[in-house]
Design a protein around this motif. Structure first.
Motif: not given
Length: 456
Positions: A165-183
């Motif tokens: 069971n592996v949980y991981y975060p998904f941050i709402e990026s709203n177009g932020n490419e850096f946050i997309d990369k983190i996800n």
């Protein structure tokens, strides 16, 4: 955990103003939501007690268990834990810090009531008292971003079972490419964790790995967001595996992201090492922890030196008031000694991370335009989420008919989605010859991200 103490004085002032009232005369709201208690609050000696589960859950805390025999309640939020004993005037935080309660928790009509002031304080909430409405208003710190908890699972029933069971975060990026990369990285890491665990599991099957009893092979991965404000996100991921043996194996890692400069921070980047001896500060705190359970000076010195040598591999994460540095089991000491930690509280003299309320810069866009033609850009659709300025800048040349630029300045004032529209036309004409539509997202900390721009 000193963040847990910081609101105590304000809560004392707020709640000491509440005189003895009849039950039910006091309302409680958390982040604008009126709490519906199964039993009304109780006022005792000027202090408010409320039903246990409702206030814990409203403040994002999980009630882990209720020990009826010991009359103890244990609750958890992230890495913070709280335990209270019915009738006792102390509350235990993280298993070691005692806070004195003005009134103890109590049982009333088969319901468990806990002191509102102490619990709100422990969970880092801000509290106000509205005397006119006889209302307690609680504002719990909200993260700047909407973060969804994702889960990947894998289960196999065989000679011995496998379950992940592996949980991981998904941050709402709203177009932020850096946050997309983190996800993308967190999703990829989650898949890799399961793949590696499966590889080892299959190797065990091939080697006819066996014991006198069936061993469940398990992998559990979870995370906590320890900081999400002022342009920083700190995420701690914990891993626990069991493949037989005397005990499960566990480890964790921490990652901190600077959304102002779109980069992941290293421990050294958090501190100003010209004014702060990071290596010795961490090592001395670690050595002090070891000295609490060992009087072997040679061992203490060895751990101290190992902490210095391995400082660049130490994990860390940010909280509201400190940098928490840690070494995982086996890294610089035996497994039995567990995680060795050093808490370094923020000080502006040696900390590079600015955790004061961040004034996000304006977004500035230049739009070509020429007033000499009679055409002008005008804002025809505004948004209450934004502070918008649209100014015309004259050209530097004096040549007749030369156009200038319009400067559009955008700053966040309220969180949420924001859409604006500009039209380029002459006053006496109904239809524009050109339009610009901008879609923005304003974070809880008022940082603004451009989601989309459409020109027609």
């Amino acid at each position: 955990m000193k963040k847990i103490i910081r609101i105590l004085i304000s809560l004392c002032i707020v709640l000491s103003s509440i005189d003895v009232l009849a039950e039910g005369n006091v309302s409680v709201t958390v982040n604008g939501v009126l709490l519906d208690f199964d039993q009304p609050p109780i006022i005792e000696n000027g202090r408010t007690l409320v039903p246990m589960r409702a206030i814990f859950e409203a403040l994002g805390c999980t009630v882990e268990y209720w020990d009826g025999e010991e009359k103890t309640v244990f609750a958890e939020k992230g890495f913070d834990t709280i335990s209270l004993v019915i009738g006792e005037n102390t509350m235990l935080l993280n298993g070691e810090t005692e806070i004195t309660l003005d009134v103890p928790a109590r049982i009333e009509n088969s319901g468990t009531f806990i002191p509102l002031r102490a619990v709100s304080n422990a969970l880092g909430a801000n509290v106000e008292w509205n005397d006119a409405d006889k209302a307690v208003i609680i504002e719990s710190r909200q993260g700047a971003h909407k973060i969804e908890k994702k889960l990947i699972t894998e289960k196999i029933e065989n000679k011995f079972d496998f379950e992940a069971n592996v949980y991981y975060p998904f941050i709402e990026s709203n177009g932020n490419e850096f946050i997309d990369k983190i996800n993308e990285e967190y999703e990829s890491n989650a898949k890799v964790s399961i793949a590696e665990a499966l590889d080892f599991y299959n190797e065990c099957l091939e080697e006819e790995y066996s014991n006198d009893y069936e061993i469940p092979f398990t992998l559990d991965v979870d995370y906590n967001i320890t900081m999400d404000r002022n342009g920083y996100i700190s995420i701690v991921t914990t891993y626990a595996t069991y493949t037989g043996g005397a005990h499960p194996n566990s480890t964790m890692d921490g990652r901190t992201f600077d959304l102002r400069d779109n980069k992941e921070l290293t421990l050294r980047e958090v501190f100003n090492e010209e004014t702060f001896d990071l290596e010795n500060a961490v090592a001395e705190r670690i050595a002090d922890k070891v000295a609490e359970y060992s009087d072997d000076e040679e061992h203490i010195r060895s751990v101290h030196d190992s902490a210095i040598e391995d400082i660049d591999n130490a994990g860390f994460y940010l909280t509201d008031n400190m940098v928490h540095v840690f070494y995982v089991p086996y890294q610089i000491a035996s497994y039995a000694e567990g995680y060795l930690t050093a808490d370094i509280y923020y000080d502006s003299e040696y900390i590079n991370v600015n955790l004061s309320d961040y004034d996000w810069p304006e977004l500035v866009y230049e739009i070509p335009g020429n007033r000499t033609t009679g055409f002008e850009w005008t804002l025809v659709q505004d948004s209450d989420k934004l502070d918008i300025e649209l100014n015309y800048i004259e050209p530097e040349t004096n040549l007749p008919g030369t156009g200038g630029v319009y400067e559009l300045r955008v700053k966040g004032v309220r969180p949420g989605n924001a859409n604006i529209r500009l039209e380029y036309k002459r006053d006496f004409e109904e239809s524009p010859i050109e339009t610009l539509e901008y879609s923005f997202y304003v974070e809880n900390d008022l940082g603004v991200t451009l989601i989309n721009k459409k020109q027609s």
